[in-house]
Design an enzyme around this catalytic site. Structure first.
Site, PDB file in Angstrom:
ATOM      1  N   ALA A  60      -9.149   6.078   3.613  1.00  0.00           N
ATOM      2  CA  ALA A  60      -9.764   7.120   3.542  1.00  0.00           C
ATOM      3  C   ALA A  60     -11.009   8.184   3.503  1.00  0.00           C
ATOM      4  O   ALA A  60     -11.507   8.411   3.075  1.00  0.00           O
ATOM      5  CB  ALA A  60      -8.677   8.472   3.559  1.00  0.00           C
ATOM      6  N   GLY A  61     -10.989   8.193   5.593  1.00  0.00           N
ATOM      7  CA  GLY A  61     -12.373   9.295   5.038  1.00  0.00           C
ATOM      8  C   GLY A  61     -13.564   8.481   5.425  1.00  0.00           C
ATOM      9  O   GLY A  61     -14.879   9.378   5.865  1.00  0.00           O
ATOM     10  N   LYS A  74       0.926  -1.365   0.007  1.00  0.00           N
ATOM     11  CA  LYS A  74      -0.442  -0.374  -0.104  1.00  0.00           C
ATOM     12  C   LYS A  74       1.020   1.184   0.004  1.00  0.00           C
ATOM     13  O   LYS A  74       1.657   1.489   0.967  1.00  0.00           O
ATOM     14  CB  LYS A  74      -1.123  -0.077   1.618  1.00  0.00           C
ATOM     15  N   GLY A 105      -8.492   9.260   8.529  1.00  0.00           N
ATOM     16  CA  GLY A 105      -9.016   9.625  10.185  1.00  0.00           C
ATOM     17  C   GLY A 105      -9.804  10.243  10.236  1.00  0.00           C
ATOM     18  O   GLY A 105     -10.752  11.654  11.160  1.00  0.00           O
ATOM     19  N   ASN A 165      -9.299   2.281   8.972  1.00  0.00           N
ATOM     20  CA  ASN A 165      -9.111   1.908   9.858  1.00  0.00           C
ATOM     21  C   ASN A 165      -9.931   2.409  10.790  1.00  0.00           C
ATOM     22  O   ASN A 165     -10.233   1.943  12.303  1.00  0.00           O
ATOM     23  CB  ASN A 165      -7.362   2.378  10.205  1.00  0.00           C
ATOM     24  N   THR A 166      -9.544   3.709  11.460  1.00  0.00           N
ATOM     25  CA  THR A 166     -10.048   4.791  12.423  1.00  0.00           C
ATOM     26  C   THR A 166     -11.564   5.151  12.469  1.00  0.00           C
ATOM     27  O   THR A 166     -12.122   4.575  14.154  1.00  0.00           O
ATOM     28  CB  THR A 166      -9.164   6.359  12.095  1.00  0.00           C
TER      29      THR A 166
END
Lengths: 69, 261
Positions: free
Chosen positions: B189-190, B102, B163, B211-212
């Site tokens: 992301a996002g 990645k 995040g 992830n977050t």
């Protein structure tokens, strides 16, 4: 006069004559996966650790797998 | 194979996965919750990072914990230059015996937006070196097309900053990217909640990397499950094809035979 190298950015004395010894000295079990080493910006394959020796002022990076996103 | 399994199936670089959900391993309250959340997500591809060993960390044991059970995808997070990203990818390849990466080359610490110039340079070099490159990039159709053309195995546009949990900020760009790229599109992301994930899949994206949104949820395990279902629902909706938007109503109940007084 003692000889020093850079290990993960810090100048250190080294006693091991090979990369495999240096890896072990830094608390890493060299038989386990998830670890890699670069010498002066070039990755050294695991199979070559035992035959690779360092010279003063070499820059060694010892990395492992950690959490990430 | 049943319809459900097929709905979730997708292929990157010739390898077929049974889940469209790629999940990160960072920022969970503890290791057990991380393991339970990954389990609940149904993800097969799990992201990890490469960092210097330190005397106190002395081997986190993450590789032993996850290495046998998941397809570990190393990232180049924290790299600001193509050079650092390439060496990090090479270290990851050695550590994990994988040529998948990645690719992240970021421009600054505050936005974590990609540095496109460095990203393209790193992607080109890594493709040449035989890596399967999955680049984190802007939701910019031109950059995505360039990455595809240079041989990246997928493109991973952000939906909003890493995040941030802001959701899909530019659905129209994602639609254009879908129309112009034929490699898998993974929104990276996002995403903040399950409906964001569903929306990305409804737009035609192939998968989600996050992830977050899971690790930082009040109940990460439940959120992992919610995301899994959102992704599945979004994919079904995409395959089914949504009705066109209309300004005025269209009666769903036939008017024939209604009484007239």
């Amino acid at each position: 006069m003692s000889e020093t190298i850079f290990i993960n950015g810090e100048r250190k004395l080294f006693s091991s004559s090979t990369l495999i010894g240096l890896v072990e000295e830094n608390g890493v079990d060299s038989s386990k996966g998830g670890v890699a080493v670069a010498l002066n910006g070039e990755v050294v394959p695991r199979a070559d650790w035992a035959q690779t020796s360092m010279k003063p002022d070499d820059k060694v990076e010892i990395v492992h797998i950690v959490r990430g996103g | 194979m049943d319809a459900k399994a097929k709905n979730n199936e997708f292929t990157i670089a010739g390898k077929t996965f049974s889940s469209r959900f790629l999940i990160g391993t960072s920022r969970y309250p503890n290791q057990q919750i991380m393991m339970d959340a990954i389990e609940a997500s149904g993800a097969e591809i799990v992201t990890v990072a490469v960092r210097r060993v330190s005397q106190d960390s002395g081997g986190e044991g993450l590789y032993d914990l996850l290495g046998d059970r998941f397809h570990l995808l190393p990232n180049t997070a924290g790299c600001f230059t193509a050079k650092d990203a390439v060496v990090t990818a090479e270290l990851a390849r050695e550590a994990l015996e994988t040529n998948w990466v990645k690719l992240e080359v970021i421009g600054d610490d505050e936005t974590l937006f990609p540095d496109v110039e460095q990203l393209l340079r790193a992607a080109e070099e890594l493709v040449k070196k035989g890596f399967i490159v999955l680049p984190y990039c802007n939701d910019d159709p031109i950059t995505c097309k360039k990455l595809e053309d240079m041989g990246c195995a997928a493109v991973m546009p952000l939906a909003a900053p890493i995040g941030s949990g802001m959701g899909i900020r530019n659905p129209y760009n994602l639609r254009i990217i879908r129309e112009q790229c034929s490699v898998p599109i993974i929104v990276d992301a996002g995403v903040g909640t399950a409906s964001d994930a569903a929306e990305a899949l409804e737009l035609g994206c192939d998968g989600i990397l996050l992830n977050t949104a899971v690790a930082g949820a009040r109940d990460p395990v439940k959120m992992a499950k919610a995301m899994k279902l959102g992704i599945e629902a979004g994919r079904y909706a995409f395959e089914a094809g949504r009705i066109p938007r209309r300004l005025y109503a269209t009666a769903s109940t036939p008017t024939d035979g209604a009484i007239e007084l």
